[in-house]
Design an enzyme around this catalytic site. Structure first.
Site, PDB file in Angstrom:
ATOM      1  N   GLU A  11       0.835  -1.215   0.000  1.00 55.14           N
ATOM      2  CA  GLU A  11       0.000   0.000   0.000  1.00 55.14           C
ATOM      3  C   GLU A  11       0.868   1.262   0.000  1.00 55.14           C
ATOM      4  OE1 GLU A  11      -2.051  -1.133   3.596  1.00 55.14           O
ATOM      5  OE2 GLU A  11      -3.916  -1.574   2.514  1.00 55.14           O
ATOM      6  N   GLY A  77     -12.204  -4.138   2.390  1.00 57.03           N
ATOM      7  CA  GLY A  77     -13.256  -5.015   1.893  1.00 57.03           C
ATOM      8  C   GLY A  77     -14.565  -4.246   1.826  1.00 57.03           C
ATOM      9  N   MET A 171      -8.502  -3.430   8.905  1.00 54.77           N
ATOM     10  CA  MET A 171      -7.922  -3.942  10.159  1.00 54.77           C
ATOM     11  C   MET A 171      -7.071  -2.927  10.905  1.00 54.77           C
ATOM     12  SD  MET A 171      -6.918  -7.779   8.808  1.00 54.77           S
ATOM     13  CE  MET A 171      -6.343  -8.335  10.402  1.00 54.77           C
ATOM     14  N   GLU A 172      -7.141  -1.635  10.536  1.00 50.16           N
ATOM     15  CA  GLU A 172      -6.237  -0.669  11.167  1.00 50.16           C
ATOM     16  C   GLU A 172      -6.888   0.686  11.480  1.00 50.16           C
ATOM     17  OE1 GLU A 172      -5.343  -2.015   8.012  1.00 50.16           O
ATOM     18  OE2 GLU A 172      -4.143  -3.636   8.856  1.00 50.16           O
ATOM     19  N   ASP A 195     -11.824  -6.298  -2.270  1.00 53.85           N
ATOM     20  CA  ASP A 195     -12.568  -7.567  -2.226  1.00 53.85           C
ATOM     21  C   ASP A 195     -13.956  -7.324  -1.629  1.00 53.85           C
ATOM     22  OD1 ASP A 195     -10.580  -7.354   0.247  1.00 53.85           O
ATOM     23  OD2 ASP A 195     -12.436  -8.336   0.912  1.00 53.85           O
TER      24      ASP A 195
HETATM   25  N1  LIG Z   1     -11.996  -8.503   3.776  1.00 54.49           N
HETATM   26  C1  LIG Z   1     -11.143  -7.763   4.536  1.00 54.49           C
HETATM   27  N2  LIG Z   1     -11.175  -7.883   5.886  1.00 54.49           N
HETATM   28  C2  LIG Z   1     -10.345  -7.133   6.667  1.00 54.49           C
HETATM   29  N3  LIG Z   1      -9.443  -6.247   6.172  1.00 54.49           N
HETATM   30  C3  LIG Z   1      -9.388  -6.098   4.820  1.00 54.49           C
HETATM   31  C4  LIG Z   1      -8.574  -5.275   3.982  1.00 54.49           C
HETATM   32  C5  LIG Z   1      -7.600  -4.218   4.428  1.00 54.49           C
HETATM   33  N4  LIG Z   1      -6.264  -4.682   4.899  1.00 54.49           N
HETATM   34  C6  LIG Z   1      -5.605  -5.676   4.066  1.00 54.49           C
HETATM   35  C7  LIG Z   1      -4.850  -6.616   5.001  1.00 54.49           C
HETATM   36  C8  LIG Z   1      -5.539  -7.970   5.011  1.00 54.49           C
HETATM   37  S1  LIG Z   1      -4.814  -9.181   6.061  1.00 54.49           S
HETATM   38  C9  LIG Z   1      -3.541  -9.974   5.162  1.00 54.49           C
HETATM   39  C10 LIG Z   1      -3.309  -9.728   3.852  1.00 54.49           C
HETATM   40  N5  LIG Z   1      -2.316 -10.398   3.200  1.00 54.49           N
HETATM   41  C11 LIG Z   1      -1.550 -11.268   3.858  1.00 54.49           C
HETATM   42  C12 LIG Z   1      -1.789 -11.480   5.205  1.00 54.49           C
HETATM   43  N6  LIG Z   1      -2.785 -10.846   5.829  1.00 54.49           N
HETATM   44  C13 LIG Z   1      -4.940  -5.914   6.340  1.00 54.49           C
HETATM   45  O1  LIG Z   1      -3.899  -4.945   6.498  1.00 54.49           O
HETATM   46  C14 LIG Z   1      -6.265  -5.210   6.245  1.00 54.49           C
HETATM   47  C15 LIG Z   1      -8.936  -5.558   2.684  1.00 54.49           C
HETATM   48  N7  LIG Z   1      -9.938  -6.501   2.657  1.00 54.49           N
HETATM   49  C16 LIG Z   1     -10.229  -6.853   3.952  1.00 54.49           C
END
Ligand SMILES: Nc1ncnc2c(CN3C[C@H](CSc4cnccn4)[C@@H](O)C3)c[nH]c12
Length: 227
Positions: A11, A77, A171-172, A195
């Protein structure tokens, strides 16, 4: 000083490529890039995944680098049906969907002496809307919910929508919102959809992480010109 945060290196990379890095500082198992862009001093870092890592980086940005505005760029997401992969959403408020003290009579997402929702900065949101109008880009605004889990279930996604009114999930942001609220530092978060947060979201995520990261990064850099 303006702070720019991401969670994942994927990112941050499309932003780093466009700024003039002057120095790199290693601190608390993070790398902070001191840079300039459009004659503005900025500090950039990716936190690593999850709310604790994001809170560490947001706090260091404020305490060690003295940022006066903290901007987050990344992917998310989709919860709202009208959000498609590659679409942009600006957070109006953030929250933490995985906080549960309901046994003590508190609402989901609530911790005593804190709050469920943290407001994002209205001035920065206005700038984002101005940039979107200028570029002719569709920009959704809404609540974004965070939790320490990658959501890949329609049932879980619908629960988060019902309980928090969230339009997107990640997640942040909720952790960064909590830190900036405690320090009274303006916070802005922009996410591009990677997604649907439903079954199979992990496959979409892997496929669209890079492309959606670039969408968010490009818009954020346009915003930086207006700040
Ligand atoms: N459906 C979703 N639910 C929760 N969070 C997200 C995200 C946003 N980010 C991407 C990443 C997924 S975990 C990760 C990613 N790659 C390798 C390991 N862990 C985390 O930093 C949160 C995008 N789609 C999401």
């Amino acid at each position: 000083m303006i702070g720019i945060m991401c969670a994942m290196v994927e990112e941050l990379e499309p932003i780093l490529e466009q700024v003039e890095v002057k120095d790199k500082i290693h601190h608390g198992n993070n790398t902070y890039y001191l840079a300039s862009f459009d004659n503005k001093d900025i500090v950039l870092a990716y936190s690593k995944i999850g709310k604790v890592n994001a809170a560490i980086t947001a706090t260091a940005m404020i305490e060690k680098f003295g940022v006066e505005k903290l901007l987050f760029s990344g992917v998310a997401g989709a919860i709202d049906e009208d959000l498609k992969i590659g679409d942009l959403i600006v957070a109006t408020e953030v929250c933490q969907h995985d906080i549960d003290l309901t046994v003590f009579g508190y609402k989901h997402g609530f911790i005593p002496e804190s709050q469920i929702f943290f407001d994002c900065d209205s001035n920065l949101i206005n700038i984002a809307e101005h940039v979107a109008d200028k570029l002719g880009i569709k920009l959704k605004k809404g609540i974004i919910a965070s939790g320490d889990q990658f959501v890949h279930s329609k049932e879980k996604k619908e629960w988060i929508k019902e309980v928090f009114g969230a339009s997107a999930i990640e997640m942040e942001g909720g952790a960064v919102g909590c830190v900036t609220w405690n320090y009274q530092v303006p916070f802005f978060m922009l996410r591009a959809i990677s997604d649907t947060a439903e079954e199979g979201a992990g496959v979409d995520f892997d496929a669209f992480l890079e492309e959606s990261s670039k969408v968010s990064a490009k818009f954020l850099l346009e915003m930086l010109k207006e700040i």
